[in-house]
Write a protein that holds these residues in place. Structure first.
Motif, PDB file in Angstrom:
ATOM      1  N   LEU A  34     -20.499  -3.602   1.682  1.00 60.19           N
ATOM      2  CA  LEU A  34     -21.586  -4.104   0.665  1.00 60.19           C
ATOM      3  C   LEU A  34     -23.099  -4.378   2.221  1.00 60.19           C
ATOM      4  CD1 LEU A  34     -21.004  -7.366  -1.534  1.00 60.19           C
ATOM      5  CD2 LEU A  34     -21.193  -4.926  -2.250  1.00 60.19           C
ATOM      6  N   ASN A  35     -23.118  -4.484   3.404  1.00 64.94           N
ATOM      7  CA  ASN A  35     -23.684  -4.182   4.186  1.00 64.94           C
ATOM      8  C   ASN A  35     -23.911  -2.231   4.282  1.00 64.94           C
ATOM      9  OD1 ASN A  35     -23.092  -6.221   5.248  1.00 64.94           O
ATOM     10  ND2 ASN A  35     -21.955  -6.816   6.365  1.00 64.94           N
ATOM     11  N   VAL A  36     -22.902  -1.639   4.305  1.00 64.82           N
ATOM     12  CA  VAL A  36     -23.745  -0.113   4.140  1.00 64.82           C
ATOM     13  C   VAL A  36     -24.613   0.273   2.717  1.00 64.82           C
ATOM     14  CG1 VAL A  36     -22.892   1.962   4.103  1.00 64.82           C
ATOM     15  CG2 VAL A  36     -21.842   0.426   5.576  1.00 64.82           C
ATOM     16  N   ILE A  37     -24.154  -0.304   1.524  1.00 62.02           N
ATOM     17  CA  ILE A  37     -24.583  -0.269   0.534  1.00 62.02           C
ATOM     18  C   ILE A  37     -26.091  -0.322   0.389  1.00 62.02           C
ATOM     19  CG2 ILE A  37     -24.617  -0.512  -1.914  1.00 62.02           C
ATOM     20  CD1 ILE A  37     -22.680   1.398  -1.260  1.00 62.02           C
ATOM     21  N   ASP A  38     -26.402  -1.890   0.985  1.00 57.44           N
ATOM     22  CA  ASP A  38     -27.412  -2.353   1.464  1.00 57.44           C
ATOM     23  C   ASP A  38     -28.318  -1.126   2.116  1.00 57.44           C
ATOM     24  OD1 ASP A  38     -28.978  -4.718   0.454  1.00 57.44           O
ATOM     25  OD2 ASP A  38     -29.081  -5.460   2.684  1.00 57.44           O
ATOM     26  N   ALA A  39     -28.015  -1.471   3.403  1.00 54.71           N
ATOM     27  CA  ALA A  39     -28.525  -0.730   4.454  1.00 54.71           C
ATOM     28  C   ALA A  39     -29.647   0.515   3.543  1.00 54.71           C
ATOM     29  CB  ALA A  39     -28.003  -0.641   5.407  1.00 54.71           C
ATOM     30  N   ILE A  40     -28.046   1.154   2.881  1.00 58.44           N
ATOM     31  CA  ILE A  40     -29.065   2.661   2.035  1.00 58.44           C
ATOM     32  C   ILE A  40     -30.189   2.086   1.231  1.00 58.44           C
ATOM     33  CG2 ILE A  40     -27.954   4.582   0.548  1.00 58.44           C
ATOM     34  CD1 ILE A  40     -25.764   4.298   2.118  1.00 58.44           C
ATOM     35  N   LYS A  41     -30.087   0.335   0.298  1.00 58.27           N
ATOM     36  CA  LYS A  41     -31.242   0.647  -0.830  1.00 58.27           C
ATOM     37  C   LYS A  41     -32.148   0.186  -0.413  1.00 58.27           C
ATOM     38  CE  LYS A  41     -32.044  -0.189  -4.882  1.00 58.27           C
ATOM     39  NZ  LYS A  41     -32.924   0.695  -5.649  1.00 58.27           N
ATOM     40  N   VAL A  42     -32.402  -0.325   1.300  1.00 58.87           N
ATOM     41  CA  VAL A  42     -33.175  -0.631   1.537  1.00 58.87           C
ATOM     42  C   VAL A  42     -34.308   0.085   2.569  1.00 58.87           C
ATOM     43  CG1 VAL A  42     -34.009  -1.774   4.408  1.00 58.87           C
ATOM     44  CG2 VAL A  42     -32.327  -3.257   2.889  1.00 58.87           C
ATOM     45  N   LYS A  43     -33.721   2.058   3.341  1.00 56.43           N
ATOM     46  CA  LYS A  43     -33.991   2.600   3.505  1.00 56.43           C
ATOM     47  C   LYS A  43     -34.795   3.662   1.802  1.00 56.43           C
ATOM     48  CE  LYS A  43     -33.786   1.726   8.010  1.00 56.43           C
ATOM     49  NZ  LYS A  43     -35.295   1.581   8.903  1.00 56.43           N
ATOM     50  N   ILE A  44     -33.988   3.513   1.134  1.00 57.92           N
ATOM     51  CA  ILE A  44     -34.008   4.349  -0.136  1.00 57.92           C
ATOM     52  C   ILE A  44     -34.565   3.513  -1.223  1.00 57.92           C
ATOM     53  CG2 ILE A  44     -33.007   6.192  -1.816  1.00 57.92           C
ATOM     54  CD1 ILE A  44     -31.647   6.836   1.512  1.00 57.92           C
ATOM     55  N   PRO A  45     -35.426   3.240  -1.440  1.00 63.90           N
ATOM     56  CA  PRO A  45     -35.301   1.239  -2.558  1.00 63.90           C
ATOM     57  C   PRO A  45     -35.275   3.141  -3.637  1.00 63.90           C
ATOM     58  CG  PRO A  45     -37.405   2.123  -0.603  1.00 63.90           C
ATOM     59  CD  PRO A  45     -36.505   3.346  -0.727  1.00 63.90           C
ATOM     60  N   ASN A  46     -35.424   4.024  -4.359  1.00 62.24           N
ATOM     61  CA  ASN A  46     -35.102   4.183  -5.562  1.00 62.24           C
ATOM     62  C   ASN A  46     -33.905   5.354  -6.093  1.00 62.24           C
ATOM     63  OD1 ASN A  46     -35.681   6.488  -3.510  1.00 62.24           O
ATOM     64  ND2 ASN A  46     -36.787   7.674  -5.276  1.00 62.24           N
ATOM     65  N   ILE A  47     -33.426   4.654  -4.824  1.00 67.35           N
ATOM     66  CA  ILE A  47     -31.685   5.024  -5.440  1.00 67.35           C
ATOM     67  C   ILE A  47     -30.929   4.231  -6.042  1.00 67.35           C
ATOM     68  CG2 ILE A  47     -30.451   3.953  -3.986  1.00 67.35           C
ATOM     69  CD1 ILE A  47     -29.066   7.582  -2.983  1.00 67.35           C
ATOM     70  N   SER A  48     -30.283   4.436  -6.999  1.00 70.45           N
ATOM     71  CA  SER A  48     -29.747   3.847  -7.833  1.00 70.45           C
ATOM     72  C   SER A  48     -28.461   3.543  -7.069  1.00 70.45           C
ATOM     73  CB  SER A  48     -29.386   4.539  -9.552  1.00 70.45           C
ATOM     74  OG  SER A  48     -27.976   4.271 -10.163  1.00 70.45           O
ATOM     75  N   ILE A  49     -28.423   1.717  -7.510  1.00 66.98           N
ATOM     76  CA  ILE A  49     -27.341   1.331  -7.504  1.00 66.98           C
ATOM     77  C   ILE A  49     -26.210   1.284  -7.877  1.00 66.98           C
ATOM     78  CG2 ILE A  49     -26.783  -1.859  -6.775  1.00 66.98           C
ATOM     79  CD1 ILE A  49     -27.995  -1.021  -4.334  1.00 66.98           C
TER      80      ILE A  49
END
Length: 151
Positions: A34-49
């Motif tokens: 989840l840390n990796v997923i969260d890091a991606i989401k923080v940097k690319i906010p418009n990416i779909s979880i």
């Protein structure tokens, strides 16, 4: 990573994760945390979880043509993000695993294995051992021997 035309090293630096972490994910040794997923989401906010976690749906919440994708040089301020842990709602139309995999791979994630298979091999090269005698030693320097009955 592929959509932003980045190498693993550049992408790891971009999301502030260790390159070895991404390497082990892409090689199939580990699954993303989840840390990796969260890091991606923080940097690319418009990416779909949903797309990150399950590979279903569209990659972006809003199409990237309407917004400029972030470049590795731009560092955005951390924003509070939430993760939805509810399972995705499946549509009632008939689906197959090939449909979800093809929609997953059409977005460029070709190097991530779709499932992990664990195989166990048991090598038996000796006959099993049998108990021939059991000895119990006591503190008064005596012992008893127990021998299984012969069949």
């Amino acid at each position: 990573m592929e959509d932003l035309h980045m190498t693993q090293q550049v992408f790891a630096d971009f999301i502030q994760q260790a390159p070895a972490t991404l390497s082990s994910i892409f090689n199939g040794r580990t699954r993303p945390t989840l840390n990796v997923i969260d890091a991606i989401k923080v940097k690319i906010p418009n990416i779909s979880i949903e797309w990150l976690l399950y590979g279903t749906g569209e990659m972006y919440i809003t199409h990237p043509a309407t917004e400029n994708p972030p470049s590795p040089e731009v560092v955005s301020a951390p924003t509070e993000q939430t993760l939805n842990f509810d399972p995705p709602v499946l549509e009632t139309q008939p689906s197959s695993s090939s449909t979800s995999l093809s929609s997953f791979s059409q977005h460029g994630v070709k190097t991530t294995p779709s499932e992990f298979v664990r195989e166990e091999i048991k090598i038996v090269d000796k006959a099993p051992r049998k108990v021939t005698e059991i000895r119990v030693y006591y503190d008064d320097q005596t012992y008893e021997s127990f021998v299984p009955a012969k069949k």
